[in-house]
Write a protein that holds these residues in place. Sequence first.
Motif, short mmCIF file in Angstrom:
data_model
loop_
_atom_site.label_atom_id
_atom_site.label_comp_id
_atom_site.label_asym_id
_atom_site.label_seq_id
_atom_site.Cartn_x
_atom_site.Cartn_y
_atom_site.Cartn_z
N ARG A 1 -5.69 -1.92 -8.75
CA ARG A 1 -6.79 -2.20 -7.70
C ARG A 1 -6.75 -0.84 -6.60
O ARG A 1 -7.96 -0.83 -6.22
N GLU A 2 -6.01 -0.07 -6.38
CA GLU A 2 -6.03 0.99 -5.57
C GLU A 2 -6.86 1.90 -6.59
O GLU A 2 -7.87 2.69 -5.78
N TRP B 1 -3.13 11.25 -4.95
CA TRP B 1 -2.58 9.82 -5.58
C TRP B 1 -2.56 9.58 -7.07
O TRP B 1 -3.10 10.35 -7.70
N ARG C 1 -10.34 0.93 -6.11
CA ARG C 1 -10.77 1.14 -4.88
C ARG C 1 -11.54 2.49 -4.69
O ARG C 1 -12.43 2.90 -4.25
N ARG C 2 -10.66 3.46 -5.21
CA ARG C 2 -10.85 4.92 -5.19
C ARG C 2 -12.39 5.14 -5.83
O ARG C 2 -12.85 6.21 -5.60
N TYR D 1 -1.43 6.74 -10.35
CA TYR D 1 -1.03 5.48 -10.62
C TYR D 1 0.07 5.37 -11.47
O TYR D 1 0.45 4.32 -11.84
N THR E 1 -8.06 -6.30 -12.67
CA THR E 1 -6.77 -5.55 -12.20
C THR E 1 -5.60 -6.32 -12.23
O THR E 1 -4.34 -5.67 -12.05
N PRO F 1 -1.26 -3.92 -7.73
CA PRO F 1 -1.91 -3.08 -6.52
C PRO F 1 -2.20 -1.69 -7.05
O PRO F 1 -3.01 -1.18 -6.38
N CYS F 2 -1.44 -1.24 -8.03
CA CYS F 2 -1.95 0.25 -8.49
C CYS F 2 -3.23 0.15 -9.08
O CYS F 2 -4.02 1.16 -9.05
N THR G 1 2.19 1.61 -3.43
CA THR G 1 1.44 2.30 -4.39
C THR G 1 1.05 3.95 -4.48
O THR G 1 0.76 4.64 -5.10
N GLN G 2 1.54 4.34 -3.13
CA GLN G 2 1.11 5.80 -2.62
C GLN G 2 2.37 6.70 -2.95
O GLN G 2 2.21 7.94 -2.78
N LEU H 1 0.79 -1.24 0.11
CA LEU H 1 -0.03 -0.11 -0.11
C LEU H 1 1.01 1.53 0.16
O LEU H 1 0.53 2.24 -0.85
#
Length: 502
Positions: free
Chosen positions: A385-386, A500, A389-390, A502, A378, A382-383, A190-191, A187
């Motif tokens: 997925r994030e 944020w 999610r957002r 990606y 996805t 993870p990017c 990804t940030q 996480l």
Amino acid sequence: MGKAAKRRRVRSRTERPGSSLFGKPFDGGKRMDHGGPQQQQPHPHPHPMEAQQQPYHPQHPAMMRLYEVQKEVASLGPQVCTFSGLQHDRDYKRLERELTRLQLEVDQVDTEGKPELQGARKRAAQEVEGLLRYLEENASHPSRVAIEELSNEARRLVDEKVVAPQRAGGVAEINDELVDALQELVLKLTQVKTEGRVPLRKARYRALTRLCAVQDVIEGRTQQQTLSLPLSGDTHEAVHRINQVMVKVSVARSQLVALLMGLSGRDSCAHLSRILTEMQVELDALDVSGNAAVRNYRKQVVEEINGLLKHLDLEGEGDDTRRYDLAQNNSIREIEAVRAHVSHLREGVLRHCLMGDLTFRPKAELQSLLMHLDQVDTAKNPCIREARRRAVVEVQAVITFLDLREALARRYPGPTEHPSHRAVWMVLGSLSDLQAQVLGFDGKRADKSYMMLEELLTKQLLMLDAVDPQGDETTKMARKQAVKFAQNILSYLDMKTDEWEY
């Protein structure tokens, strides 16, 4: 003379800015086609070294040398613009050495005091200097340092819990704490902000793919621990051979984790791939006909091997820009299309609410967007997925706003309503107004409007905390839901302003 002093001496020879020797000034890699070679663009004006009115023939010694430099820079440019390592890496030192050599060679070109030759030399020096600066900026960028720190933290964790115990002949400490710690690092990665820079995106993607692969291997090990394996050797003559392979697979799993995290100095992906393939061949040669239990056992072991093999193709994967340049990813494009649709609906909802019109309720459309997002592939990135999610949070924020507005419009409190329950509803009314402002907010955390919204939402939480249910269960439940609602609005406001990418 040091490298920095040599560069300063070269820069002092270039007094005035100008266009590149190659037609355009260096732009920090933006004209790179996803890390590929520079694209040749037609120019409306003749090249400064090719204009027919020039008094100097292209075969002038100075021009010939500058053309040679041009070819070398054209070769080094794509390498610089996609280099994702650090300053102590071998490739960094090689690129720095080559570019510094070109700088000195450009500086030594004899222009005979002629303005045209001086201009060409100056543009060549600017191009080389631009590449050197871009190389250094990316290798020492704070985001690149953050990626390396997170990667090192992951290495220490995996080494301590998985690799070191197995090397010592013990058992890896694979538990929920380890899985959660790795997920937290994913996480954080990804940030990390890349500012759209290809080298930073590439470095982040490389770190993420390896850490996510380790997650898969560890989670696969956790699932395998729940299976009733291995079988007893008395079941079938082939079971003993399969059990031996299982032991080798366990060792290979540890080797793979070490490889992915850069903790193996001797092994290579190719070597481990050969070992795993040999295990598959050995299993395929076993005669397990007539025994379904043994066949199933062998199948599970083969699947375990295949699961490890799929992670051994990461060596060249980081060079595929379609993977780390997610702006070109089809899933991201789907998500962005949904976000644009949500933005349009959100503006419509806020506009109608401002006019006191509650008839515009595109909930069915918003629900269909949630279903669309749920189907976005996805690819375990993870990017992505994030990003999904957002987008889901954005849709849900509009839906909850509509639900609360509708509940407030339908509310007709009776004379017997508990005072504490009425107090909760008063706070919910204020939260609805604040949520409308949050939905329409389009600023940054440093803005006064952001700080005002954050303060007002916090006050509503304090007001809810001060409500005494006096034993009324309905009020307890209503207050709990209102607190969660206020916290969700704060989280949404925080998400809208965390910049944020990606």
